[in-house]
Motif scaffolding. Sequence first.
Motif, PDB file in Angstrom:
ATOM      1  N   SER A   1       0.774  -1.195  -0.246  1.00 62.07           N
ATOM      2  CA  SER A   1      -0.058   0.014   0.040  1.00 62.07           C
ATOM      3  C   SER A   1       0.915   1.143   0.051  1.00 62.07           C
ATOM      4  O   SER A   1       0.437   2.277  -0.053  1.00 62.07           O
ATOM      5  CB  SER A   1      -1.051  -0.004   1.145  1.00 62.07           C
ATOM      6  N   PHE A   2       2.147   1.088   0.168  1.00 59.01           N
ATOM      7  CA  PHE A   2       3.074   2.162   0.155  1.00 59.01           C
ATOM      8  C   PHE A   2       3.739   2.231  -1.286  1.00 59.01           C
ATOM      9  O   PHE A   2       4.303   3.089  -1.463  1.00 59.01           O
ATOM     10  CB  PHE A   2       4.070   2.192   1.276  1.00 59.01           C
ATOM     11  N   ASN A   3       3.498   1.332  -2.109  1.00 59.84           N
ATOM     12  CA  ASN A   3       4.132   1.408  -3.309  1.00 59.84           C
ATOM     13  C   ASN A   3       3.836   2.749  -4.118  1.00 59.84           C
ATOM     14  O   ASN A   3       4.686   3.323  -4.492  1.00 59.84           O
ATOM     15  CB  ASN A   3       3.451   0.221  -4.204  1.00 59.84           C
ATOM     16  N   SER A   4       2.634   3.223  -4.143  1.00 57.90           N
ATOM     17  CA  SER A   4       2.492   4.394  -5.017  1.00 57.90           C
ATOM     18  C   SER A   4       3.210   5.667  -4.384  1.00 57.90           C
ATOM     19  O   SER A   4       3.504   6.359  -5.008  1.00 57.90           O
ATOM     20  CB  SER A   4       0.765   4.609  -5.045  1.00 57.90           C
ATOM     21  N   TYR A   5       3.032   5.555  -3.142  1.00 57.96           N
ATOM     22  CA  TYR A   5       3.695   6.463  -2.135  1.00 57.96           C
ATOM     23  C   TYR A   5       5.218   6.770  -2.595  1.00 57.96           C
ATOM     24  O   TYR A   5       5.650   7.885  -2.804  1.00 57.96           O
ATOM     25  CB  TYR A   5       3.380   6.376  -0.708  1.00 57.96           C
ATOM     26  N   ALA A   6       5.861   5.641  -2.613  1.00 61.97           N
ATOM     27  CA  ALA A   6       7.020   5.600  -2.980  1.00 61.97           C
ATOM     28  C   ALA A   6       7.454   5.794  -4.362  1.00 61.97           C
ATOM     29  O   ALA A   6       8.364   6.603  -4.788  1.00 61.97           O
ATOM     30  CB  ALA A   6       7.899   4.106  -2.432  1.00 61.97           C
ATOM     31  N   ALA A   7       6.478   5.413  -5.223  1.00 62.41           N
ATOM     32  CA  ALA A   7       6.754   5.395  -6.505  1.00 62.41           C
ATOM     33  C   ALA A   7       6.650   6.956  -6.956  1.00 62.41           C
ATOM     34  O   ALA A   7       7.398   7.324  -8.127  1.00 62.41           O
ATOM     35  CB  ALA A   7       5.769   4.432  -7.497  1.00 62.41           C
TER      36      ALA A   7
ATOM     37  N   VAL B   1      10.131   7.088   3.246  1.00 64.21           N
ATOM     38  CA  VAL B   1       9.927   7.638   2.057  1.00 64.21           C
ATOM     39  C   VAL B   1      10.186   9.050   2.403  1.00 64.21           C
ATOM     40  O   VAL B   1      10.868   9.560   1.311  1.00 64.21           O
ATOM     41  CB  VAL B   1       8.683   7.390   1.537  1.00 64.21           C
ATOM     42  N   LYS B   2       9.927   9.619   3.337  1.00 67.85           N
ATOM     43  CA  LYS B   2      10.084  11.010   3.437  1.00 67.85           C
ATOM     44  C   LYS B   2      11.732  11.503   3.379  1.00 67.85           C
ATOM     45  O   LYS B   2      11.804  12.509   2.879  1.00 67.85           O
ATOM     46  CB  LYS B   2       9.498  11.518   4.730  1.00 67.85           C
ATOM     47  N   PHE B   3      12.183  10.575   4.128  1.00 68.06           N
ATOM     48  CA  PHE B   3      13.707  10.945   4.396  1.00 68.06           C
ATOM     49  C   PHE B   3      14.671  10.380   3.223  1.00 68.06           C
ATOM     50  O   PHE B   3      15.795  10.469   3.309  1.00 68.06           O
ATOM     51  CB  PHE B   3      14.181  10.931   5.683  1.00 68.06           C
TER      52      PHE B   3
ATOM     53  N   ASN C   1      -2.483   8.419   1.574  1.00 66.34           N
ATOM     54  CA  ASN C   1      -2.698   8.432  -0.106  1.00 66.34           C
ATOM     55  C   ASN C   1      -3.247   7.212  -0.654  1.00 66.34           C
ATOM     56  O   ASN C   1      -2.953   6.934  -1.641  1.00 66.34           O
ATOM     57  CB  ASN C   1      -1.229   8.623  -0.618  1.00 66.34           C
ATOM     58  N   LEU C   2      -4.018   6.503   0.193  1.00 69.40           N
ATOM     59  CA  LEU C   2      -4.756   5.147  -0.408  1.00 69.40           C
ATOM     60  C   LEU C   2      -6.014   5.231   0.280  1.00 69.40           C
ATOM     61  O   LEU C   2      -6.066   5.208   1.738  1.00 69.40           O
ATOM     62  CB  LEU C   2      -3.764   4.270  -0.195  1.00 69.40           C
TER      63      LEU C   2
END
Length: 706
Positions: A291-297, A333-335, A443-444
Amino acid sequence: GRFLRHLNKSDGLQANEFGYETFAQSKYSGQLYFGGNNGFNIINPANVPIDTCPPNVQISEILLLTGNKMVSQLDVVAANGMLPIKPFQKVLTVRFAGLDFESPLRNQFSCKLEGFDDDWRMLGTKDEITYTNLDPGDYVLQVKSSNKDGIWSRVPATMAITVYPPWWETWWAWILYTLLIAAVVVSIYQYQLSHQRAQAEAQKIRELDKMKSRLYTNITHEFRTPLTVITAMSDLIEKPEKSKELIQRNADSLLRLVNQLLDLSKVESGHLKLNMIQADVVPFVQYLTESFNSYAANKNINLVTYMESEVLIMDFDEYKLHSIISNLLSNAVKFTPEGGKIILHLKEVAGKMVIKVKDTGIGIPEDKLPLIFDQFYQVDDSSTRKGEGTGIGLTLTKELIELMKGTITVKSQPGGGTEFKVALPITREARLGEITKVQISPNLPPPDKMEEADFSLNAKLPILLLIEDNADVATYLQIWLKGKYEVLHARNGALGIKMAKEVIPDVVITDVMMPEKDGFEVCRTLKNDETTSHVPIIVLTAKTDDASRIEGLERGADAYLSKPFIKKELLVRLQSLIDLRKKLQARYSQPQSVDSGQVASLEDQFLQKVLEAIDKNLSDTDFSNANLASLLHLSESQLFRKLKALTGKSTAIYIRSYRLAKGKELLEKTSLTVSEIAYEVGFSDPAYFSRTFSSEFGLSPNAIRK
Ligand code: ADP
């Protein structure tokens, strides 16, 4: 004066006994007569000799109990002028001698221990005295003696005695006692004082804490309600999509923050309870990470998971584990700058589940490492800092982990990335449970329940066949695509191929790594099948190397997306494929034979077959969709979907178009009548032929003739 004298046998009396009333006194001489056993005595009082010289007295021996013997102390007294007595020397005996030797046996003694006796003690002829257990103090012993005539010595013999106290009764012992007591009193007082102060302090802190807690709880609760309403209502907004998304994203992140604050205050006040279920944690963690894929992508960051255990049944609290992993991942992801990599690694080590979240981000300076778990702490709190945040995340994460009796450690180097390591003890005591997939990640939107493949399709939406073995990915893809596509889901390649042939979808999305048949095989099969050759296929894969990309394209994939992919990219790809198909439809919408000499595509070949079949039955007015389908070895609906996809027309319309086109050709090239031509191309009613002809070409058949 007068005095009393005792006389006895030694003074010349006939005996020591006299008869009762056998006495008399001569009136003339004053002599006294006494009768007794052995005769009588005549006593002339004037002639009785009296010793009037007072005797001297002397202390002749001093004995003190030392050990268990009486020891003479004469020397000691001679040396000191007094008798020192130590504590424990309990028995003192003093002997004395009267210095009157006329009748020494009739000497009498008397003594007085000043400081002990109130009066003189008459000792009679006993020439010694014993004192026991004298209290500590100074004494003076006085001794007197009398001669046989009862004349007492004028000057008594004296001896000073000092009984020493034991050490615990000495003056310095008393000073010590006093000091000790004083010290104790002072320290008790001070302890009480500080205790009181500490209590007051603690009370104050407790009150502050309570207030903070109340504030948190109240305010955050108050925040939650309107936020929930905002989120729910924003769902109703239709346009513009962009602003709706913005509202939702911001409401979501606020809600997340509020929930974190609430949780934190609950943990701190000990009110947060664990809600454990026993289940397989691996797919849960996998799902969270996906579920973090898109955030990371979005940041072009490669998010990879390594699950070393395939199955790991244990107790865990879904919501809290979610919160922990989400925090670590969103921090990572943030850092982590663009192009970086994040690895989530899960394995079982010695009865513990160990999750490592490692990033290639900016890292944390060593001296800041111990601080990052502090509330509201941020390494870079300047206003120009890269990541936003509040500094609550890791505090909460740590508290939650400790609530689960686990540990969290961190390794980091500035510029060299960061690694968080979480270890949670594995227990298997909770009730067996189903993972409900709590949803709080950024974001999801929350995935709904998995929709069952539904063949009563909404004809208005394009049909998308999703071939994906991971249910979670399938779920969120279904949600992403909901409302834009009618999504069918196949769990593996073989099933996917079967469904694709049956349904003839408008587009296929397939994963590469799947049980039974992989994505490449799906591609090859569908692209080489007459019924499905036209269907655009998007291949999804975690493999990003060029070789597999090229392989996918060679096998006929129309597009290639590497996981993790961005929703927007996927939507754009889908749209462009659908647009491409519209161009195809424009090309095929008019039924026309293709030059058989050309190396025709499968689509061309298929349409050629269709046209030939219609051509052969051109004048058969009863020739139906069903007849055509069976000639082509397809079901009616397969034929319908295939023709619709290629030409944009239904089977009936396509057949009619071909009949009309043939009719037009005949009108132009032959001199047959309109009615004749109508029958020739399979219309049973010439008037109907004319009507449809006009609407197809904008001209009536007669107008063509002129
Ligand atoms: P927030 O992320 O809201 O600022 P956190 O408590 O989650 O608060 O993190 C505290 C601080 O720790 C962050 O502000 C950041 O400076 C540092 N930090 C946390 N995770 C990482 C990471 N993966 N890489 C670099 N720094 C990090």
